[in-house]
Design a protein around this motif. Structure first.
Motif, PDB file in Angstrom:
ATOM      1  N   ARG A  10       7.789 -16.452 -33.466  1.00  0.00           N
ATOM      2  CA  ARG A  10       6.516 -15.888 -33.898  1.00  0.00           C
ATOM      3  C   ARG A  10       5.709 -15.368 -32.711  1.00  0.00           C
ATOM      4  NH1 ARG A  10       4.533 -20.696 -37.941  1.00  0.00           N
ATOM      5  NH2 ARG A  10       6.021 -20.273 -39.604  1.00  0.00           N
ATOM      6  N   PRO A  11       4.816 -14.424 -32.992  1.00  0.00           N
ATOM      7  CA  PRO A  11       3.909 -13.966 -31.921  1.00  0.00           C
ATOM      8  C   PRO A  11       3.010 -15.122 -31.477  1.00  0.00           C
ATOM      9  CG  PRO A  11       3.696 -12.603 -33.913  1.00  0.00           C
ATOM     10  CD  PRO A  11       4.603 -13.735 -34.246  1.00  0.00           C
ATOM     11  N   ARG A  12       2.635 -15.125 -30.240  1.00  0.00           N
ATOM     12  CA  ARG A  12       1.713 -16.148 -29.734  1.00  0.00           C
ATOM     13  C   ARG A  12       0.297 -15.825 -30.184  1.00  0.00           C
ATOM     14  NH1 ARG A  12       3.929 -20.841 -28.150  1.00  0.00           N
ATOM     15  NH2 ARG A  12       5.876 -20.388 -27.122  1.00  0.00           N
ATOM     16  N   ARG A  13      -0.519 -16.811 -30.176  1.00  0.00           N
ATOM     17  CA  ARG A  13      -1.914 -16.638 -30.546  1.00  0.00           C
ATOM     18  C   ARG A  13      -2.608 -15.873 -29.431  1.00  0.00           C
ATOM     19  NH1 ARG A  13      -5.604 -21.977 -31.072  1.00  0.00           N
ATOM     20  NH2 ARG A  13      -7.341 -21.172 -29.930  1.00  0.00           N
ATOM     21  N   SER A  14      -3.487 -14.974 -29.805  1.00  0.00           N
ATOM     22  CA  SER A  14      -4.178 -14.160 -28.801  1.00  0.00           C
ATOM     23  C   SER A  14      -5.699 -14.245 -28.926  1.00  0.00           C
ATOM     24  CB  SER A  14      -3.724 -12.699 -28.914  1.00  0.00           C
ATOM     25  OG  SER A  14      -4.083 -12.175 -30.175  1.00  0.00           O
ATOM     26  N   PHE A  15      -6.190 -15.114 -29.738  1.00  0.00           N
ATOM     27  CA  PHE A  15      -7.630 -15.241 -29.928  1.00  0.00           C
ATOM     28  C   PHE A  15      -8.136 -16.526 -29.275  1.00  0.00           C
ATOM     29  CE2 PHE A  15      -5.700 -17.397 -33.509  1.00  0.00           C
ATOM     30  CZ  PHE A  15      -6.430 -18.566 -33.609  1.00  0.00           C
ATOM     31  N   THR A  16      -9.428 -16.594 -29.081  1.00  0.00           N
ATOM     32  CA  THR A  16     -10.076 -17.791 -28.555  1.00  0.00           C
ATOM     33  C   THR A  16     -10.820 -18.463 -29.696  1.00  0.00           C
ATOM     34  OG1 THR A  16     -10.367 -16.707 -26.425  1.00  0.00           O
ATOM     35  CG2 THR A  16     -11.718 -18.643 -26.838  1.00  0.00           C
ATOM     36  N   SER A  17     -10.675 -19.749 -29.796  1.00  0.00           N
ATOM     37  CA  SER A  17     -11.375 -20.505 -30.845  1.00  0.00           C
ATOM     38  C   SER A  17     -12.881 -20.439 -30.620  1.00  0.00           C
ATOM     39  CB  SER A  17     -10.947 -21.971 -30.818  1.00  0.00           C
ATOM     40  OG  SER A  17      -9.567 -22.085 -30.973  1.00  0.00           O
TER      41      SER A  17
END
Length: 172
Positions: A7-14
């Protein structure tokens, strides 16, 4: 469904709110553990471990006549340990949303939205777990008024799961 490794990695900040809520449940366990440690010497030798809808169940024994409705006061540490382990598991999993199971295929176009909602769902589950376990610990310590807190925690576990799943299903 795609394997987490592919899967693609997460690219957002919580968001700060999600980051704060994620660790609030863990902090709650530690605060309650310190409070329990402070009152532990004054706790009775036996604590209630079976409850009915109104608080500790006063009737009960196994077939040999041994009371099964209470246990040694050290049982509170087992309860706190289980709470801490579960709370940490949910908190850590919420930081790795690409490893969660999703009800729809994870693609480049929907991954970040799925991950954000998966993270939010896990964080809110952590808050529900904290609420339920806090109610349970208070009940074991004799606070019958904690029954509503336990009920809210349990109902919240179901509500977060249902609402979170519906939100995940609505992502195209």
């Amino acid at each position: 469904m795609s394997a987490p490794a592919a899967r693609p990695r997460r690219s957002f900040t919580s968001s700060p709110a999600i980051r704060g809520l994620r660790w609030a449940g863990c902090l709650a366990v530690l605060v309650v553990a310190v409070a329990v440690a402070a009152v532990y010497p004054s706790l009775p030798a036996e604590l209630p471990v079976h409850f009915d809808g109104s608080g500790p169940d006063t009737i009960g024994s196994d077939t040999s006549g041994v009371d099964t409705n209470s246990g040694p006061r050290s049982i509170i540490w087992v309860l706190l340990g289980v709470w801490l382990a579960l709370q940490l598991l949910v908190a850590v999993l919420s930081t790795h949303p690409h490893r969660l199971n999703y009800p729809a295929p994870v693609t480049e176009s929907n991954a970040q939205t799925l991950y954000r909602r998966g993270e939010e769902m896990a964080v809110w589950l952590g808050i529900a777990v904290a609420c339920a376990f806090l109610g349970l610990v208070l009940l074991v310590l004799g606070a019958a008024a904690a029954v509503p807190l336990l009920v809210v925690g349990i109902v919240s576990l179901f509500a977060v799961t249902i609402v979170g799943t519906v939100r995940l299903l609505n992502i195209s």
